[in-house]
Design a protein around this motif. Sequence first.
Motif, PDB file in Angstrom:
ATOM      1  N   ILE A 203       0.853  -1.186   0.000  1.00 55.94           N
ATOM      2  CA  ILE A 203       0.000   0.000   0.000  1.00 55.94           C
ATOM      3  C   ILE A 203       0.886   1.233   0.000  1.00 55.94           C
ATOM      4  N   TYR A 204       0.496   2.227  -0.793  1.00 57.65           N
ATOM      5  CA  TYR A 204       1.168   3.532  -0.823  1.00 57.65           C
ATOM      6  C   TYR A 204       0.368   4.443   0.090  1.00 57.65           C
ATOM      7  N   GLU A 205       0.991   4.908   1.172  1.00 55.13           N
ATOM      8  CA  GLU A 205       0.231   5.681   2.147  1.00 55.13           C
ATOM      9  C   GLU A 205       1.178   6.453   3.043  1.00 55.13           C
ATOM     10  N   GLU A 206       0.673   7.540   3.649  1.00 58.43           N
ATOM     11  CA  GLU A 206       1.447   8.217   4.678  1.00 58.43           C
ATOM     12  C   GLU A 206       1.217   7.494   6.008  1.00 58.43           C
ATOM     13  N   PRO A 207       2.186   7.530   6.905  1.00 56.49           N
ATOM     14  CA  PRO A 207       2.098   6.691   8.102  1.00 56.49           C
ATOM     15  C   PRO A 207       0.946   7.033   9.035  1.00 56.49           C
ATOM     16  N   GLY A 208       0.548   8.305   9.079  1.00 54.16           N
ATOM     17  CA  GLY A 208      -0.522   8.679   9.996  1.00 54.16           C
ATOM     18  C   GLY A 208      -1.827   7.983   9.705  1.00 54.16           C
ATOM     19  N   ASP A 209      -2.111   7.736   8.432  1.00 56.12           N
ATOM     20  CA  ASP A 209      -3.389   7.127   8.072  1.00 56.12           C
ATOM     21  C   ASP A 209      -3.453   5.652   8.428  1.00 56.12           C
ATOM     22  N   VAL A 210      -2.297   5.013   8.554  1.00 56.97           N
ATOM     23  CA  VAL A 210      -2.279   3.585   8.887  1.00 56.97           C
ATOM     24  C   VAL A 210      -1.540   3.346  10.206  1.00 56.97           C
ATOM     25  N   ALA A 211      -1.515   4.366  11.055  1.00 52.24           N
ATOM     26  CA  ALA A 211      -0.758   4.281  12.304  1.00 52.24           C
ATOM     27  C   ALA A 211      -1.190   3.098  13.153  1.00 52.24           C
ATOM     28  N   GLN A 212      -2.489   2.844  13.222  1.00 49.92           N
ATOM     29  CA  GLN A 212      -2.960   1.743  14.071  1.00 49.92           C
ATOM     30  C   GLN A 212      -2.447   0.394  13.586  1.00 49.92           C
ATOM     31  N   PHE A 213      -2.295   0.256  12.264  1.00 52.73           N
ATOM     32  CA  PHE A 213      -1.823  -1.008  11.713  1.00 52.73           C
ATOM     33  C   PHE A 213      -0.296  -1.156  11.869  1.00 52.73           C
ATOM     34  N   ILE A 214       0.404  -0.018  11.840  1.00 54.47           N
ATOM     35  CA  ILE A 214       1.848  -0.043  12.096  1.00 54.47           C
ATOM     36  C   ILE A 214       2.101  -0.432  13.552  1.00 54.47           C
ATOM     37  N   GLN A 215       1.370   0.228  14.446  1.00 51.44           N
ATOM     38  CA  GLN A 215       1.568  -0.010  15.872  1.00 51.44           C
ATOM     39  C   GLN A 215       1.147  -1.423  16.277  1.00 51.44           C
ATOM     40  N   ALA A 216       0.189  -1.990  15.536  1.00 50.83           N
ATOM     41  CA  ALA A 216      -0.252  -3.357  15.821  1.00 50.83           C
ATOM     42  C   ALA A 216       0.646  -4.404  15.173  1.00 50.83           C
ATOM     43  N   GLY A 217       1.655  -3.941  14.420  1.00 50.13           N
ATOM     44  CA  GLY A 217       2.573  -4.861  13.771  1.00 50.13           C
ATOM     45  C   GLY A 217       1.996  -5.547  12.547  1.00 50.13           C
ATOM     46  N   GLN A 218       0.938  -4.973  11.960  1.00 52.01           N
ATOM     47  CA  GLN A 218       0.305  -5.578  10.786  1.00 52.01           C
ATOM     48  C   GLN A 218       0.878  -5.057   9.470  1.00 52.01           C
ATOM     49  N   LEU A 219       1.414  -3.839   9.490  1.00 51.12           N
ATOM     50  CA  LEU A 219       2.032  -3.263   8.303  1.00 51.12           C
ATOM     51  C   LEU A 219       3.475  -2.886   8.615  1.00 51.12           C
ATOM     52  N   LYS A 220       4.327  -3.075   7.608  1.00 55.57           N
ATOM     53  CA  LYS A 220       5.754  -2.774   7.773  1.00 55.57           C
ATOM     54  C   LYS A 220       6.185  -1.790   6.684  1.00 55.57           C
ATOM     55  N   PRO A 221       6.790  -0.645   7.054  1.00 56.13           N
ATOM     56  CA  PRO A 221       7.271   0.303   6.043  1.00 56.13           C
ATOM     57  C   PRO A 221       8.584  -0.166   5.430  1.00 56.13           C
ATOM     58  N   LEU A 222       8.668  -0.095   4.083  1.00 56.56           N
ATOM     59  CA  LEU A 222       9.883  -0.538   3.398  1.00 56.56           C
ATOM     60  C   LEU A 222      10.692   0.610   2.813  1.00 56.56           C
ATOM     61  N   MET A 223      10.015   1.701   2.433  1.00 60.04           N
ATOM     62  CA  MET A 223      10.749   2.851   1.890  1.00 60.04           C
ATOM     63  C   MET A 223       9.903   4.101   2.029  1.00 60.04           C
ATOM     64  N   VAL A 224      10.577   5.238   2.186  1.00 55.80           N
ATOM     65  CA  VAL A 224       9.905   6.521   2.273  1.00 55.80           C
ATOM     66  C   VAL A 224      10.295   7.358   1.062  1.00 55.80           C
ATOM     67  N   PHE A 225       9.311   8.037   0.472  1.00 58.12           N
ATOM     68  CA  PHE A 225       9.560   8.871  -0.698  1.00 58.12           C
ATOM     69  C   PHE A 225       9.824  10.300  -0.239  1.00 58.12           C
ATOM     70  N   ASP A 226      11.061  10.521   0.170  1.00 58.82           N
ATOM     71  CA  ASP A 226      11.462  11.819   0.687  1.00 58.82           C
ATOM     72  C   ASP A 226      12.969  11.964   0.481  1.00 58.82           C
ATOM     73  N   SER A 227      13.467  13.177   0.684  1.00 54.60           N
ATOM     74  CA  SER A 227      14.894  13.422   0.479  1.00 54.60           C
ATOM     75  C   SER A 227      15.734  12.926   1.653  1.00 54.60           C
ATOM     76  N   GLU A 228      15.084  12.661   2.796  1.00 58.03           N
ATOM     77  CA  GLU A 228      15.795  12.134   3.951  1.00 58.03           C
ATOM     78  C   GLU A 228      14.878  11.211   4.744  1.00 58.03           C
ATOM     79  N   ARG A 229      15.478  10.426   5.610  1.00 58.50           N
ATOM     80  CA  ARG A 229      14.698   9.474   6.389  1.00 58.50           C
ATOM     81  C   ARG A 229      13.748  10.179   7.357  1.00 58.50           C
TER      82      ARG A 229
END
Length: 318
Positions: A203-229
């Motif tokens: 899924i392409y998304e900003e972290p705030g919209d899927v925060a509950q799934f990140i915090q629950a360990g259901q989604l894992k971020p692989l890369m950020v589209f930005d000039s820095e981490r």
Amino acid sequence: MKLIGKAETAIRTLAVVGAMAMGGAALAQGYPDRPIELVVTFGPGGGADTMGRQMAKLLEEPLGVSVPVSNVAGASGNAGLTHLRTNAADGYTIGTLISLTVASWASGLGDNKPEDFRVIAVVQSSPSFLFVPANSPHQTGEDLLAYAKANPGELTVATSGYGTQDDVTLKLLGATGAEMENVPFQAPAERYASPIGGHTDAIYEEPGDVAQFIQAGQLKPLMVFDSERHPEFPDVPTSAELGVDISGLDNFRSIAVPAGTPDDVVAKLEEAVSGALATEDWQAFCKQTYSCIEPVTGEEAQQMIRGFRETIASQLDS
């Protein structure tokens, strides 16, 4: 003495203009004296909806009136913006104007344009990520891109729609050989659930919209589209670190009114929004959604909208 011809017409025109000016001043002086509708341009449960409802709640005290929320979804936010644009420019209809809708204009979707609106304030911004479900066979950005290059079009990515920066980012990835299929979802909740349920690979998304799934360990971020981490995700590499330099397509959200809204009304709304952003409730909300920014107002906000549209258009033309 009776005036005739051009002289009489000129006097009448001046009288009408004067009456309109006095009417506008009276409107601004008594504004607001009834509820203000806040149009959320996407369906319930998404980031725009969450922001709009939080903002509506915080605006009621400084404005002294209720601020009911209406969800008018469709066409990447353009249905709601058309509703906003075609209502009276009197400050009693305000709405969400977000970057993915601006991106859709550059793609030829809808008939809205930057000059149709006045931005009260840009209140949120966040870079987007590619997330995969926790049990994905692709546990790193390198693995995901390598698989996409070896198997073009096989991987599916949940997005908010065609013509958005989601779509543009996937096109840019495809141009490097990492071709993935865009799977748009109109309903935000369905989009968020799709990779977890195995309906899409990412899924392409900003972290705030899927925060509950990140915090629950259901989604894992692989890369950020930005000039820095991202400071909240320091272990997640940027796309540039993975050989694909894509940045400047952050997802921002603003509150806007139709063009032609009187300056005094805009000033009152801007003051109320600025007050809302300074509250502890908003600060807690934006931290929770990884979207805190210094608010952007006035001509700088208008230029931000125009500039983003031009950025997307240039990416589509390249």
